[in-house]
Write an enzyme that holds these catalytic residues in place. Sequence first.
Site, PDB file in Angstrom:
ATOM      1  N   HIS A 104      21.619   3.698 -53.553  1.00  0.00           N
ATOM      2  CA  HIS A 104      22.269   4.294 -52.389  1.00  0.00           C
ATOM      3  C   HIS A 104      23.693   4.711 -52.739  1.00  0.00           C
ATOM      4  CE1 HIS A 104      23.722   0.150 -52.441  1.00  0.00           C
ATOM      5  NE2 HIS A 104      24.747   0.545 -51.703  1.00  0.00           N
ATOM      6  N   ASP A 112      27.610   4.755 -50.716  1.00  0.00           N
ATOM      7  CA  ASP A 112      28.270   4.136 -49.559  1.00  0.00           C
ATOM      8  C   ASP A 112      28.831   5.236 -48.663  1.00  0.00           C
ATOM      9  OD1 ASP A 112      27.710   1.667 -50.650  1.00  0.00           O
ATOM     10  OD2 ASP A 112      29.665   1.465 -51.615  1.00  0.00           O
ATOM     11  N   HIS A 150      24.403   3.842 -56.643  1.00  0.00           N
ATOM     12  CA  HIS A 150      24.345   2.573 -57.343  1.00  0.00           C
ATOM     13  C   HIS A 150      23.253   1.683 -56.763  1.00  0.00           C
ATOM     14  CE1 HIS A 150      27.247   2.356 -54.041  1.00  0.00           C
ATOM     15  NE2 HIS A 150      26.985   1.074 -53.935  1.00  0.00           N
ATOM     16  N   ARG A 188      23.521 -14.030 -58.118  1.00  0.00           N
ATOM     17  CA  ARG A 188      24.673 -13.129 -58.083  1.00  0.00           C
ATOM     18  C   ARG A 188      25.268 -13.164 -56.676  1.00  0.00           C
ATOM     19  NH1 ARG A 188      26.906  -8.226 -60.253  1.00  0.00           N
ATOM     20  NH2 ARG A 188      27.563  -6.792 -58.599  1.00  0.00           N
TER      21      ARG A 188
END
Length: 368
Positions: A244, A246, A301, A311
């Site tokens: 996607h 942002d 990304h 993570r």
Amino acid sequence: MKLSQIKKPTEPPPLDSTSFFSSLINPTTACIVILLHQRVFSVFSSPAFAAMVMLTMPVLKQSSFCCGVPVISLSEPDSGTLLVRACEDLGLFKVTDHGIPMELIARLEEEALQFFALPAADKELAGKANPFSYGSKSIGSNGDLGWVEYLLMEITSKPLSMDFLQKPSASSFRSVLNEYILEVRNLACRILELMAQGLGIEPSDVFSKLVMDGESDSMLRLNHYPPCPMLQELNGFMTGFGEHTDPQIISVLRSNNTAGLEISLRDDSWVPVLPDQESFFINVGDSLQVLTNGRFRSVKHRVLANALKSRLSMIYFGGPPPGERLAPLPLLMAEGEQSQYREFTWCEYKCCAYKTLLADNRLDRFHK
């Protein structure tokens, strides 16, 4: 103080991959075939599952891409020029000498990990993400799925007001969140002003004033990607958060030292971005791409799950006020240059984003 010198927070327990997959299967929907290592591995009955499990092994550049991400010290006198070059070339860069205390970052990481280590029923008391609050697996309301759980918080000019944060037991979490938000918003504005200086435009707050506005529509997202041990057996990979861009103006990302972030280059190849828990990664949002008439690149990304380690990432999204009208800035356009985008409000664009899949190119709808 470096993060390596700070006591490591307790990690949340691994997610049960069997129950996770079982919860995604709906026998009434069409089947999809998942390919791992170029062979048919299994068949799942969920069309949305395609957004989470990739169809092939990832195609990555052979060399480590870490060296390809610009690293910019904010203390350098020419940092504005370097920021502009990074926004034009890649749309993502790493900043050092950012001024946010490592102790503050470590405190937020510890509080976040403690929250994500709670039993599922306790986490769900924070409220179901719609879009704000706690979410797990589902990303948005359009079928996107990921190996992730998260807290999404709306940022206004007032302190955080989510119900679960008002409880006495959450006082330390609430305190560190409010402190971190103040610091990271100031960092975002500092970077935006350096960008304006690097572009040679006045006033220098032409971008930052949109984020500092009392009506600014900004967010903080805490993403936790649990280990996915089954990946060792499958020799495949799984999406933690799907590809996607942002939609906001700027995103300020900090993560722990677990890899997973990847970006898409102009040739559509995916390359890994190695983590650095003492720095921040900045990426251009769709709105900033529009304001610069495409000169700055909103980078696509994604995050891949890790087989052994969790993570944790903290992302601040700096957005404009809902009624702000977005269009290329005339002072950035050369004589005779045509606007690539029609004018629209941030509210209009945000509504469009909420109605689309993560991977959709939302800006296509606003091109002239």
